[in-house]
Design a protein around this motif. Structure first.
Motif, PDB file in Angstrom:
ATOM      1  N   ASP A 290       0.830  -1.216   0.000  1.00  0.00           N
ATOM      2  CA  ASP A 290       0.000   0.000   0.000  1.00  0.00           C
ATOM      3  C   ASP A 290       0.855   1.253   0.000  1.00  0.00           C
ATOM      4  OD1 ASP A 290      -2.570  -1.341   0.365  1.00  0.00           O
ATOM      5  OD2 ASP A 290      -1.875  -1.795   2.396  1.00  0.00           O
ATOM      6  N   ALA A 291       2.080   1.158   0.520  1.00  0.00           N
ATOM      7  CA  ALA A 291       2.916   2.350   0.686  1.00  0.00           C
ATOM      8  C   ALA A 291       4.376   1.933   0.825  1.00  0.00           C
ATOM      9  CB  ALA A 291       2.490   3.118   1.940  1.00  0.00           C
ATOM     10  N   PHE A 292       5.255   2.905   0.530  1.00  0.00           N
ATOM     11  CA  PHE A 292       6.696   2.652   0.591  1.00  0.00           C
ATOM     12  C   PHE A 292       7.394   3.705   1.455  1.00  0.00           C
ATOM     13  CE2 PHE A 292       5.210   1.844  -3.864  1.00  0.00           C
ATOM     14  CZ  PHE A 292       5.116   0.469  -3.763  1.00  0.00           C
ATOM     15  N   VAL A 293       8.402   3.251   2.182  1.00  0.00           N
ATOM     16  CA  VAL A 293       9.277   4.183   2.899  1.00  0.00           C
ATOM     17  C   VAL A 293      10.695   3.911   2.410  1.00  0.00           C
ATOM     18  CG1 VAL A 293      10.212   4.860   5.144  1.00  0.00           C
ATOM     19  CG2 VAL A 293       7.782   4.291   4.930  1.00  0.00           C
ATOM     20  N   PHE A 294      11.402   4.985   2.036  1.00  0.00           N
ATOM     21  CA  PHE A 294      12.776   4.837   1.557  1.00  0.00           C
ATOM     22  C   PHE A 294      13.736   5.465   2.560  1.00  0.00           C
ATOM     23  CE2 PHE A 294      10.213   4.364  -2.194  1.00  0.00           C
ATOM     24  CZ  PHE A 294      10.869   3.370  -2.905  1.00  0.00           C
ATOM     25  N   VAL A 295      14.605   4.640   3.115  1.00  0.00           N
ATOM     26  CA  VAL A 295      15.634   5.104   4.038  1.00  0.00           C
ATOM     27  C   VAL A 295      16.843   5.439   3.169  1.00  0.00           C
ATOM     28  CG1 VAL A 295      17.087   4.462   5.994  1.00  0.00           C
ATOM     29  CG2 VAL A 295      14.715   3.660   5.866  1.00  0.00           C
ATOM     30  N   THR A 296      17.154   6.729   3.118  1.00  0.00           N
ATOM     31  CA  THR A 296      18.075   7.222   2.093  1.00  0.00           C
ATOM     32  C   THR A 296      19.302   7.861   2.720  1.00  0.00           C
ATOM     33  OG1 THR A 296      16.077   7.758   0.840  1.00  0.00           O
ATOM     34  CG2 THR A 296      18.151   8.634   0.006  1.00  0.00           C
ATOM     35  N   GLY A 297      20.431   7.174   2.579  1.00  0.00           N
ATOM     36  CA  GLY A 297      21.690   7.765   3.015  1.00  0.00           C
ATOM     37  C   GLY A 297      22.272   8.631   1.912  1.00  0.00           C
ATOM     38  N   GLU A 298      23.364   9.316   2.227  1.00  0.00           N
ATOM     39  CA  GLU A 298      23.938  10.261   1.252  1.00  0.00           C
ATOM     40  C   GLU A 298      25.392   9.919   0.977  1.00  0.00           C
ATOM     41  OE1 GLU A 298      22.764  14.445   1.389  1.00  0.00           O
ATOM     42  OE2 GLU A 298      24.876  14.944   1.636  1.00  0.00           O
ATOM     43  N   TYR A 299      25.685   9.612  -0.290  1.00  0.00           N
ATOM     44  CA  TYR A 299      27.072   9.438  -0.726  1.00  0.00           C
ATOM     45  C   TYR A 299      27.366  10.555  -1.729  1.00  0.00           C
ATOM     46  CZ  TYR A 299      26.871   4.555   1.062  1.00  0.00           C
ATOM     47  OH  TYR A 299      26.721   3.429   1.841  1.00  0.00           O
ATOM     48  N   ASN A 300      28.258  11.447  -1.353  1.00  0.00           N
ATOM     49  CA  ASN A 300      28.636  12.542  -2.250  1.00  0.00           C
ATOM     50  C   ASN A 300      27.420  13.268  -2.831  1.00  0.00           C
ATOM     51  OD1 ASN A 300      31.428  12.013  -1.839  1.00  0.00           O
ATOM     52  ND2 ASN A 300      31.213  10.232  -3.160  1.00  0.00           N
TER      53      ASN A 300
ATOM     54  N   ALA B  89       7.420   7.715   1.196  1.00  0.00           N
ATOM     55  CA  ALA B  89       7.957   8.662   2.171  1.00  0.00           C
ATOM     56  C   ALA B  89       9.474   8.480   2.225  1.00  0.00           C
ATOM     57  CB  ALA B  89       7.348   8.400   3.546  1.00  0.00           C
ATOM     58  N   ILE B  90      10.168   9.583   2.442  1.00  0.00           N
ATOM     59  CA  ILE B  90      11.633   9.547   2.488  1.00  0.00           C
ATOM     60  C   ILE B  90      12.131   9.871   3.895  1.00  0.00           C
ATOM     61  CG2 ILE B  90      13.754  10.631   1.627  1.00  0.00           C
ATOM     62  CD1 ILE B  90      12.201  11.254  -0.979  1.00  0.00           C
ATOM     63  N   ALA B  91      12.974   8.981   4.417  1.00  0.00           N
ATOM     64  CA  ALA B  91      13.660   9.233   5.691  1.00  0.00           C
ATOM     65  C   ALA B  91      15.152   9.272   5.365  1.00  0.00           C
ATOM     66  CB  ALA B  91      13.357   8.132   6.693  1.00  0.00           C
ATOM     67  N   SER B  92      15.743  10.455   5.412  1.00  0.00           N
ATOM     68  CA  SER B  92      17.157  10.564   5.055  1.00  0.00           C
ATOM     69  C   SER B  92      18.018  10.662   6.320  1.00  0.00           C
ATOM     70  CB  SER B  92      17.394  11.771   4.144  1.00  0.00           C
ATOM     71  OG  SER B  92      17.222  12.975   4.845  1.00  0.00           O
ATOM     72  N   TYR B  93      19.277  10.323   6.158  1.00  0.00           N
ATOM     73  CA  TYR B  93      20.185  10.343   7.314  1.00  0.00           C
ATOM     74  C   TYR B  93      21.609  10.522   6.821  1.00  0.00           C
ATOM     75  CZ  TYR B  93      21.716   5.744   5.854  1.00  0.00           C
ATOM     76  OH  TYR B  93      22.234   4.719   5.117  1.00  0.00           O
ATOM     77  N   SER B  94      22.469  10.904   7.750  1.00  0.00           N
ATOM     78  CA  SER B  94      23.909  10.905   7.456  1.00  0.00           C
ATOM     79  C   SER B  94      24.683  10.866   8.764  1.00  0.00           C
ATOM     80  CB  SER B  94      24.315  12.141   6.636  1.00  0.00           C
ATOM     81  OG  SER B  94      24.281  13.288   7.443  1.00  0.00           O
ATOM     82  N   ALA B  95      25.982  10.692   8.615  1.00  0.00           N
ATOM     83  CA  ALA B  95      26.843  10.695   9.798  1.00  0.00           C
ATOM     84  C   ALA B  95      26.981  12.111  10.344  1.00  0.00           C
ATOM     85  CB  ALA B  95      28.223  10.141   9.434  1.00  0.00           C
ATOM     86  N   GLY B  96      26.926  13.095   9.465  1.00  0.00           N
ATOM     87  CA  GLY B  96      27.108  14.489   9.871  1.00  0.00           C
ATOM     88  C   GLY B  96      25.792  15.174  10.182  1.00  0.00           C
ATOM     89  N   ARG B  97      25.844  16.518  10.202  1.00  0.00           N
ATOM     90  CA  ARG B  97      24.686  17.253  10.691  1.00  0.00           C
ATOM     91  C   ARG B  97      23.658  17.555   9.613  1.00  0.00           C
ATOM     92  NH1 ARG B  97      27.208  22.264  13.232  1.00  0.00           N
ATOM     93  NH2 ARG B  97      25.056  22.796  13.695  1.00  0.00           N
ATOM     94  N   LEU B  98      23.987  17.323   8.342  1.00  0.00           N
ATOM     95  CA  LEU B  98      23.055  17.731   7.277  1.00  0.00           C
ATOM     96  C   LEU B  98      21.997  16.671   6.957  1.00  0.00           C
ATOM     97  CD1 LEU B  98      25.325  19.833   4.887  1.00  0.00           C
ATOM     98  CD2 LEU B  98      23.692  20.602   6.608  1.00  0.00           C
ATOM     99  N   SER B  99      22.049  15.552   7.653  1.00  0.00           N
ATOM    100  CA  SER B  99      20.947  14.567   7.654  1.00  0.00           C
ATOM    101  C   SER B  99      20.651  13.935   6.297  1.00  0.00           C
ATOM    102  CB  SER B  99      19.647  15.236   8.136  1.00  0.00           C
ATOM    103  OG  SER B  99      19.876  16.009   9.266  1.00  0.00           O
ATOM    104  N   GLY B 100      21.605  13.971   5.391  1.00  0.00           N
ATOM    105  CA  GLY B 100      21.340  13.388   4.075  1.00  0.00           C
ATOM    106  C   GLY B 100      20.299  14.162   3.293  1.00  0.00           C
ATOM    107  N   ALA B 101      20.104  15.435   3.658  1.00  0.00           N
ATOM    108  CA  ALA B 101      19.014  16.215   3.051  1.00  0.00           C
ATOM    109  C   ALA B 101      19.207  16.409   1.550  1.00  0.00           C
ATOM    110  CB  ALA B 101      18.895  17.564   3.748  1.00  0.00           C
ATOM    111  N   ARG B 102      20.461  16.497   1.114  1.00  0.00           N
ATOM    112  CA  ARG B 102      20.682  16.706  -0.336  1.00  0.00           C
ATOM    113  C   ARG B 102      20.308  15.449  -1.105  1.00  0.00           C
ATOM    114  NH1 ARG B 102      26.236  19.292   1.568  1.00  0.00           N
ATOM    115  NH2 ARG B 102      26.196  17.228   2.517  1.00  0.00           N
ATOM    116  N   ALA B 103      20.643  14.287  -0.556  1.00  0.00           N
ATOM    117  CA  ALA B 103      20.250  13.034  -1.220  1.00  0.00           C
ATOM    118  C   ALA B 103      18.734  12.877  -1.180  1.00  0.00           C
ATOM    119  CB  ALA B 103      20.925  11.851  -0.537  1.00  0.00           C
TER     120      ALA B 103
END
Ligand SMILES: Cc1cc2nc3c(=O)[nH]c(=O)nc-3n(C[C@H](O)[C@H](O)[C@H](O)COP(=O)(O)O)c2cc1C
Length: 196
Positions: A76-86, A110-124
């Protein structure tokens, strides 16, 4: 039973940390009464894209691809856990999603982004929004953005400290928004079956 939700995660790294967020989301969405499954691209192990699922003659796609196509069609729905590489989404996640097209149509993502740093993978996450939209999903406006992932979730995906508290506070709105769009798209699919 609630909604059937697939949670996708695409890091192939040995020391990957985004699995913590994937586990957190599976648990949180299941606790709301949904039927949730983690789709771990590394475990499924699709090859680098050669033929899309639909390019195989019926019944001849590799078993893992066939099984996943059925799960996507049945969700019915999808969630994408999205990390950021470059500044971009992870190649493992992109590779998995590119294998399919029509299977994704007419459902919310729905998108849940993350990163090791403070920008949370927002660009990805931002780049990924356009990609999912191109693939026929209704991308909801609510996002989860998790910076300093290792300080937010422990190895079992349990929230820790004040970053973890912040995530716990943000999660209900994210899940509510996804549930609203899940109901809306399900109702519309039943009222007016998709043209293709
Ligand atoms: C190849 C590579 C590129 C990265 N590029 C970024 C980046 O552009 N922005 C960022 O915030 N973090 C970046 N990172 C750090 C990741 O946010 C961090 O390694 C994170 O844990 C990756 O997710 P994973 O552990 O689930 O694989 C990068 C990491 C790798 C391995």
């Amino acid at each position: 039973m609630g909604d059937r939700i697939l949670v996708f995660y695409g890091s192939y790294r040995s020391d990957r940390t985004g699995i913590r967020l994937a586990d957190y989301l599976v648990r949180g969405l299941a606790a709301r009464g949904n039927d949730v499954e983690l789709i771990d691209a590394r475990a499924i192990g699709l090859p680098i894209l050669d033929r899309m699922y639909k390019e195989y003659p019926k019944g001849e796609a590799p078993a893992a691809m066939e099984t996943l196509a059925g799960k996507i069609r049945g969700a019915d729905a999808f969630v994408f856990v999205t990390g950021e590489y470059n500044w971009g989404p992870q190649p493992g996640l992109k590779n998995l999603t590119d294998h399919f097209l029509e299977e994704w149509f007419w459902r919310p993502a729905a998108i849940a982004s993350y990163s090791a740093g403070r920008l949370s993978g927002a660009r990805a996450g931002s780049a990924w929004h356009g990609t999912l939209s191109e693939m026929g999903m209704v991308v909801i406006s609510s996002t989860l953005t998790v910076g300093s992932i290792a300080a937010t979730l422990d190895a079992d995906g349990k929230p820790t400290g004040s970053p973890g508290e912040f995530l716990d506070k943000a999660f209900p709105r994210f899940a509510d928004d996804l549930a609203w769009w899940t109901e809306a798209t399900r109702t519309q699919r039943a009222r007016r079956p998709p043209p293709y």
